[in-house]
Design a protein around this motif. Structure first.
Motif, PDB file in Angstrom:
ATOM      1  N   ILE A 137       0.838  -1.199   0.000  1.00  0.00           N
ATOM      2  CA  ILE A 137       0.000   0.000   0.000  1.00  0.00           C
ATOM      3  C   ILE A 137       0.875   1.251   0.000  1.00  0.00           C
ATOM      4  O   ILE A 137       0.670   2.171  -0.804  1.00  0.00           O
ATOM      5  N   MET A 138       1.875   1.280   0.851  1.00  0.00           N
ATOM      6  CA  MET A 138       2.765   2.441   0.940  1.00  0.00           C
ATOM      7  C   MET A 138       3.532   2.636  -0.377  1.00  0.00           C
ATOM      8  O   MET A 138       3.655   3.754  -0.883  1.00  0.00           O
ATOM      9  N   PHE A 139       4.004   1.535  -0.941  1.00  0.00           N
ATOM     10  CA  PHE A 139       4.743   1.583  -2.195  1.00  0.00           C
ATOM     11  C   PHE A 139       3.888   2.203  -3.303  1.00  0.00           C
ATOM     12  O   PHE A 139       4.348   3.065  -4.054  1.00  0.00           O
ATOM     13  N   ARG A 140       2.650   1.785  -3.384  1.00  0.00           N
ATOM     14  CA  ARG A 140       1.756   2.323  -4.412  1.00  0.00           C
ATOM     15  C   ARG A 140       1.397   3.789  -4.123  1.00  0.00           C
ATOM     16  O   ARG A 140       1.278   4.594  -5.044  1.00  0.00           O
ATOM     17  N   LEU A 141       1.226   4.148  -2.843  1.00  0.00           N
ATOM     18  CA  LEU A 141       0.895   5.530  -2.491  1.00  0.00           C
ATOM     19  C   LEU A 141       1.993   6.511  -2.885  1.00  0.00           C
ATOM     20  O   LEU A 141       1.709   7.661  -3.225  1.00  0.00           O
ATOM     21  N   VAL A 142       3.246   6.058  -2.832  1.00  0.00           N
ATOM     22  CA  VAL A 142       4.356   6.942  -3.208  1.00  0.00           C
ATOM     23  C   VAL A 142       4.653   6.860  -4.705  1.00  0.00           C
ATOM     24  O   VAL A 142       5.629   7.418  -5.185  1.00  0.00           O
ATOM     25  N   GLY A 143       3.790   6.175  -5.450  1.00  0.00           N
ATOM     26  CA  GLY A 143       3.937   6.117  -6.894  1.00  0.00           C
ATOM     27  C   GLY A 143       4.830   4.995  -7.395  1.00  0.00           C
ATOM     28  O   GLY A 143       5.233   4.989  -8.552  1.00  0.00           O
ATOM     29  N   GLY A 144       5.139   4.041  -6.534  1.00  0.00           N
ATOM     30  CA  GLY A 144       5.982   2.924  -6.944  1.00  0.00           C
ATOM     31  C   GLY A 144       5.295   2.026  -7.955  1.00  0.00           C
ATOM     32  O   GLY A 144       4.067   1.905  -7.964  1.00  0.00           O
ATOM     33  N   ARG A 145       6.085   1.439  -8.833  1.00  0.00           N
ATOM     34  CA  ARG A 145       5.559   0.529  -9.856  1.00  0.00           C
ATOM     35  C   ARG A 145       6.271  -0.810  -9.726  1.00  0.00           C
ATOM     36  O   ARG A 145       7.498  -0.859  -9.626  1.00  0.00           O
ATOM     37  N   PHE A 146       5.529  -1.875  -9.752  1.00  0.00           N
ATOM     38  CA  PHE A 146       6.104  -3.212  -9.675  1.00  0.00           C
ATOM     39  C   PHE A 146       6.693  -3.596 -11.029  1.00  0.00           C
ATOM     40  O   PHE A 146       6.206  -3.173 -12.071  1.00  0.00           O
ATOM     41  N   GLY A 147       7.761  -4.390 -11.000  1.00  0.00           N
ATOM     42  CA  GLY A 147       8.354  -4.859 -12.246  1.00  0.00           C
ATOM     43  C   GLY A 147       9.819  -5.204 -12.095  1.00  0.00           C
ATOM     44  O   GLY A 147      10.404  -5.104 -11.018  1.00  0.00           O
ATOM     45  N   ASP A 148      10.418  -5.624 -13.196  1.00  0.00           N
ATOM     46  CA  ASP A 148      11.848  -5.936 -13.271  1.00  0.00           C
ATOM     47  C   ASP A 148      12.531  -4.741 -13.919  1.00  0.00           C
ATOM     48  O   ASP A 148      12.321  -4.457 -15.094  1.00  0.00           O
ATOM     49  N   TYR A 149      13.325  -4.023 -13.154  1.00  0.00           N
ATOM     50  CA  TYR A 149      13.962  -2.797 -13.621  1.00  0.00           C
ATOM     51  C   TYR A 149      15.469  -2.949 -13.818  1.00  0.00           C
ATOM     52  O   TYR A 149      16.179  -1.954 -13.920  1.00  0.00           O
ATOM     53  N   ARG A 150      15.949  -4.189 -13.869  1.00  0.00           N
ATOM     54  CA  ARG A 150      17.389  -4.373 -14.074  1.00  0.00           C
ATOM     55  C   ARG A 150      17.768  -3.893 -15.471  1.00  0.00           C
ATOM     56  O   ARG A 150      17.147  -4.279 -16.449  1.00  0.00           O
ATOM     57  N   ASP A 151      18.763  -3.053 -15.544  1.00  0.00           N
ATOM     58  CA  ASP A 151      19.244  -2.492 -16.807  1.00  0.00           C
ATOM     59  C   ASP A 151      20.445  -3.321 -17.245  1.00  0.00           C
ATOM     60  O   ASP A 151      21.589  -3.037 -16.888  1.00  0.00           O
ATOM     61  N   TRP A 152      20.175  -4.358 -18.023  1.00  0.00           N
ATOM     62  CA  TRP A 152      21.233  -5.303 -18.404  1.00  0.00           C
ATOM     63  C   TRP A 152      22.328  -4.629 -19.223  1.00  0.00           C
ATOM     64  O   TRP A 152      23.505  -4.982 -19.092  1.00  0.00           O
ATOM     65  N   ALA A 153      21.983  -3.660 -20.047  1.00  0.00           N
ATOM     66  CA  ALA A 153      22.999  -2.969 -20.845  1.00  0.00           C
ATOM     67  C   ALA A 153      23.961  -2.207 -19.933  1.00  0.00           C
ATOM     68  O   ALA A 153      25.183  -2.223 -20.154  1.00  0.00           O
ATOM     69  N   ALA A 154      23.450  -1.554 -18.907  1.00  0.00           N
ATOM     70  CA  ALA A 154      24.306  -0.821 -17.969  1.00  0.00           C
ATOM     71  C   ALA A 154      25.172  -1.789 -17.166  1.00  0.00           C
ATOM     72  O   ALA A 154      26.350  -1.507 -16.894  1.00  0.00           O
ATOM     73  N   ILE A 155      24.614  -2.916 -16.797  1.00  0.00           N
ATOM     74  CA  ILE A 155      25.364  -3.927 -16.043  1.00  0.00           C
ATOM     75  C   ILE A 155      26.485  -4.497 -16.917  1.00  0.00           C
ATOM     76  O   ILE A 155      27.637  -4.627 -16.475  1.00  0.00           O
ATOM     77  N   ASP A 156      26.175  -4.809 -18.165  1.00  0.00           N
ATOM     78  CA  ASP A 156      27.190  -5.321 -19.096  1.00  0.00           C
ATOM     79  C   ASP A 156      28.292  -4.292 -19.335  1.00  0.00           C
ATOM     80  O   ASP A 156      29.480  -4.637 -19.389  1.00  0.00           O
TER      81      ASP A 156
END
Length: 169
Positions: A137-156
């Motif tokens: 609930i708190m996560f959604r109230l602060v505008g959080g979005r669920f998902g996979d946000y790993r940036d593989w290009a940046a990691i590589d």
């Protein structure tokens, strides 16, 4: 060059980042392995380190902090990079503006005397199952979005930078 890509994970995102970093180092001709820091018996067996942890409450998880604290003498003279995995890309609005302050906050909570070449903050995976009901609930109230946000290009790209630094000797 034997490189430990050590990690501490809570839900698996950090393990995925560590495994990708290790694979990138191997692709560049280095010998590297990704392992949970709590399973490393002999840090002295490695010549360089890339260490990372999931971030909870702007701090690394205990197994990561413990590993660093117990191995400061080994880590000190060797090449060391660190990374943290949190949820900056999952945030929006004014909460997203706080992201640049997270790296210094994380570093303040690391054991004193830890000297590293660079610290990167990556986004991980945030699912409903990762948070208790009140947290969702708190996560959604602060505008959080669920998902996979790993940036593989940046990691590589970072793995390539580390490999270049290690082979430039």
């Amino acid at each position: 060059m034997d490189v430990l890509v050590g990690y501490a994970t809570a839900q698996g995102s950090t393990r995925g980042v560590a495994e990708r970093l290790a694979a990138g180092l191997v692709e560049q001709g280095l010998t590297a392995e990704a392992r949970p820091m709590e399973s490393v018996d002999d840090a002295d067996a490695y010549k360089a380190f890339v260490l990372g942890s999931a971030v909870h409450g702007q701090a690394w998880l205990d197994p990561a902090r413990d590993f660093v604290r117990e191995n400061l003498d080994v880590l000190g003279p060797r090449p060391l990079w660190i990374f943290s995995v949190g949820m900056p890309a999952a945030l929006r609005g004014p909460w997203r503006d706080l992201v640049p302050k997270e790296i210094p906050a994380i570093e303040e909570r690391l054991p004193s005397g830890l000297h590293f070449r660079e610290h990167r903050l990556f986004s991980g995976v945030v699912t409903r199952a990762h948070l208790p009901r009140a947290g969702r609930i708190m996560f959604r109230l602060v505008g959080g979005r669920f998902g996979d946000y790993r940036d593989w290009a940046a990691i590589d790209a970072w793995a390539s930078e580390i490999a270049n630094a290690l082979t430039r000797r």
